[in-house]
Design a protein around this motif. Structure first.
Motif, PDB file in Angstrom:
ATOM      1  N   ARG A  91      13.687  -6.391 -60.617  1.00  0.00           N
ATOM      2  CA  ARG A  91      13.068  -7.383 -59.480  1.00  0.00           C
ATOM      3  C   ARG A  91      12.560  -8.767 -59.658  1.00  0.00           C
ATOM      4  N   ALA A  92      11.820  -8.630 -60.427  1.00  0.00           N
ATOM      5  CA  ALA A  92      11.380 -10.803 -60.275  1.00  0.00           C
ATOM      6  C   ALA A  92      12.669 -11.151 -61.237  1.00  0.00           C
ATOM      7  N   ALA A  93      13.333 -11.146 -61.594  1.00  0.00           N
ATOM      8  CA  ALA A  93      14.422 -11.393 -62.068  1.00  0.00           C
ATOM      9  C   ALA A  93      15.082 -12.160 -61.011  1.00  0.00           C
ATOM     10  N   VAL A  94      15.856 -10.814 -60.040  1.00  0.00           N
ATOM     11  CA  VAL A  94      16.367 -11.233 -58.821  1.00  0.00           C
ATOM     12  C   VAL A  94      15.859 -12.054 -58.049  1.00  0.00           C
ATOM     13  N   GLN A  95      14.489 -12.170 -58.106  1.00  0.00           N
ATOM     14  CA  GLN A  95      13.868 -12.922 -56.739  1.00  0.00           C
ATOM     15  C   GLN A  95      13.814 -14.305 -57.694  1.00  0.00           C
ATOM     16  N   ALA A  96      13.627 -14.554 -58.651  1.00  0.00           N
ATOM     17  CA  ALA A  96      13.978 -15.781 -59.528  1.00  0.00           C
ATOM     18  C   ALA A  96      15.173 -16.343 -59.329  1.00  0.00           C
ATOM     19  N   THR A  97      15.949 -15.443 -59.259  1.00  0.00           N
ATOM     20  CA  THR A  97      17.722 -16.296 -58.750  1.00  0.00           C
ATOM     21  C   THR A  97      17.659 -16.474 -57.709  1.00  0.00           C
ATOM     22  N   TRP A  98      16.805 -15.120 -56.338  1.00  0.00           N
ATOM     23  CA  TRP A  98      17.325 -15.947 -55.281  1.00  0.00           C
ATOM     24  C   TRP A  98      16.706 -17.389 -54.622  1.00  0.00           C
ATOM     25  N   ILE A  99      15.460 -17.360 -55.309  1.00  0.00           N
ATOM     26  CA  ILE A  99      14.426 -19.279 -55.495  1.00  0.00           C
ATOM     27  C   ILE A  99      15.653 -20.162 -55.846  1.00  0.00           C
ATOM     28  N   GLU A 100      16.118 -20.060 -57.064  1.00  0.00           N
ATOM     29  CA  GLU A 100      16.831 -21.239 -57.200  1.00  0.00           C
ATOM     30  C   GLU A 100      18.394 -20.881 -56.339  1.00  0.00           C
ATOM     31  N   GLU A 101      18.394 -20.357 -55.885  1.00  0.00           N
ATOM     32  CA  GLU A 101      20.050 -20.019 -55.131  1.00  0.00           C
ATOM     33  C   GLU A 101      19.641 -21.143 -53.533  1.00  0.00           C
ATOM     34  N   LEU A 102      17.681 -20.441 -52.818  1.00  0.00           N
ATOM     35  CA  LEU A 102      17.519 -21.800 -52.226  1.00  0.00           C
ATOM     36  C   LEU A 102      17.391 -22.918 -52.043  1.00  0.00           C
ATOM     37  N   ARG A 103      16.497 -22.842 -53.390  1.00  0.00           N
ATOM     38  CA  ARG A 103      16.571 -24.377 -53.992  1.00  0.00           C
ATOM     39  C   ARG A 103      18.166 -25.300 -54.054  1.00  0.00           C
ATOM     40  N   HIS A 104      18.521 -24.487 -54.318  1.00  0.00           N
ATOM     41  CA  HIS A 104      20.107 -25.303 -54.575  1.00  0.00           C
ATOM     42  C   HIS A 104      20.586 -25.365 -53.000  1.00  0.00           C
ATOM     43  N   LEU A 105      20.569 -25.011 -51.994  1.00  0.00           N
ATOM     44  CA  LEU A 105      20.332 -25.046 -50.674  1.00  0.00           C
ATOM     45  C   LEU A 105      19.934 -26.019 -49.448  1.00  0.00           C
ATOM     46  N   GLY A 106      18.684 -26.511 -49.756  1.00  0.00           N
ATOM     47  CA  GLY A 106      17.807 -27.217 -49.726  1.00  0.00           C
ATOM     48  C   GLY A 106      16.730 -26.675 -48.652  1.00  0.00           C
ATOM     49  N   TYR A 107      15.873 -25.507 -48.978  1.00  0.00           N
ATOM     50  CA  TYR A 107      15.202 -24.251 -48.736  1.00  0.00           C
ATOM     51  C   TYR A 107      14.078 -24.458 -49.056  1.00  0.00           C
ATOM     52  N   ASP A 108      12.932 -24.236 -48.168  1.00  0.00           N
ATOM     53  CA  ASP A 108      11.877 -23.970 -48.789  1.00  0.00           C
ATOM     54  C   ASP A 108      11.487 -22.836 -49.324  1.00  0.00           C
ATOM     55  N   THR A 109      10.837 -22.463 -50.516  1.00  0.00           N
ATOM     56  CA  THR A 109      10.946 -21.665 -50.778  1.00  0.00           C
ATOM     57  C   THR A 109       9.152 -20.865 -51.108  1.00  0.00           C
ATOM     58  N   ALA A 110       8.461 -21.221 -50.524  1.00  0.00           N
ATOM     59  CA  ALA A 110       6.601 -21.750 -50.798  1.00  0.00           C
ATOM     60  C   ALA A 110       6.576 -19.927 -51.261  1.00  0.00           C
ATOM     61  N   ASP A 111       6.889 -19.003 -49.439  1.00  0.00           N
ATOM     62  CA  ASP A 111       6.908 -17.557 -49.711  1.00  0.00           C
ATOM     63  C   ASP A 111       7.307 -17.302 -49.906  1.00  0.00           C
ATOM     64  N   GLU A 112       8.721 -17.244 -51.143  1.00  0.00           N
ATOM     65  CA  GLU A 112       9.155 -16.383 -52.205  1.00  0.00           C
ATOM     66  C   GLU A 112       8.589 -16.852 -53.460  1.00  0.00           C
ATOM     67  N   GLU A 113       8.288 -18.481 -53.830  1.00  0.00           N
ATOM     68  CA  GLU A 113       7.304 -18.106 -55.145  1.00  0.00           C
ATOM     69  C   GLU A 113       5.939 -17.370 -55.176  1.00  0.00           C
ATOM     70  N   ARG A 114       5.916 -16.783 -53.627  1.00  0.00           N
ATOM     71  CA  ARG A 114       4.745 -16.267 -53.878  1.00  0.00           C
ATOM     72  C   ARG A 114       4.596 -14.672 -54.128  1.00  0.00           C
ATOM     73  N   ASN A 115       5.560 -14.398 -54.033  1.00  0.00           N
ATOM     74  CA  ASN A 115       6.252 -12.943 -53.536  1.00  0.00           C
ATOM     75  C   ASN A 115       6.110 -12.873 -55.340  1.00  0.00           C
ATOM     76  N   LEU A 116       7.325 -14.466 -55.642  1.00  0.00           N
ATOM     77  CA  LEU A 116       7.058 -13.869 -57.527  1.00  0.00           C
ATOM     78  C   LEU A 116       6.405 -13.659 -58.308  1.00  0.00           C
TER      79      LEU A 116
END
Length: 90
Positions: free
Chosen positions: A41-66
């Motif tokens: 689950r942590a690996a999937v979340q890390a991948t999701w964060i990278e995808e969001l960053r690539h698309l230019g989104y703020d990832t603060a909430d996702e990083e807290r979840n990670l």
């Protein structure tokens, strides 16, 4: 180390949260499964964060979840270590 009462309360809480141990699992097998699932689950979340960053989104909430997922992963591996030690006792 948890007392028997604390351990049973924790198991009861986990069962309510949908983490009931399967009938065919030993405590050690369950600890292995939960550690593996938590890591996944942590690996999937890390991948999701990278995808969001690539698309230019703020990832603060996702990083807290990670960060929480990583804590859960460490906790799961600590329990796995505890179960392995118990299994090795004569």
């Amino acid at each position: 180390m948890l007392s028997r009462h604390q351990d049973r309360r924790l198991q009861s809480w986990r069962m309510q949260e949908g983490e009931a141990m399967q009938q065919y699992e030993t405590a050690l097998e369950r600890a292995r499964r939960l550690a593996s699932e938590s890591k996944g689950r942590a690996a999937v979340q890390a991948t999701w964060i990278e995808e969001l960053r690539h698309l230019g989104y703020d990832t603060a909430d996702e990083e807290r979840n990670l960060a929480l997922m990583k804590e859960q992963t460490w906790s799961a591996y600590a329990e796995l270590s505890r179960q392995q030690a118990l299994a090795e006792q004569p």
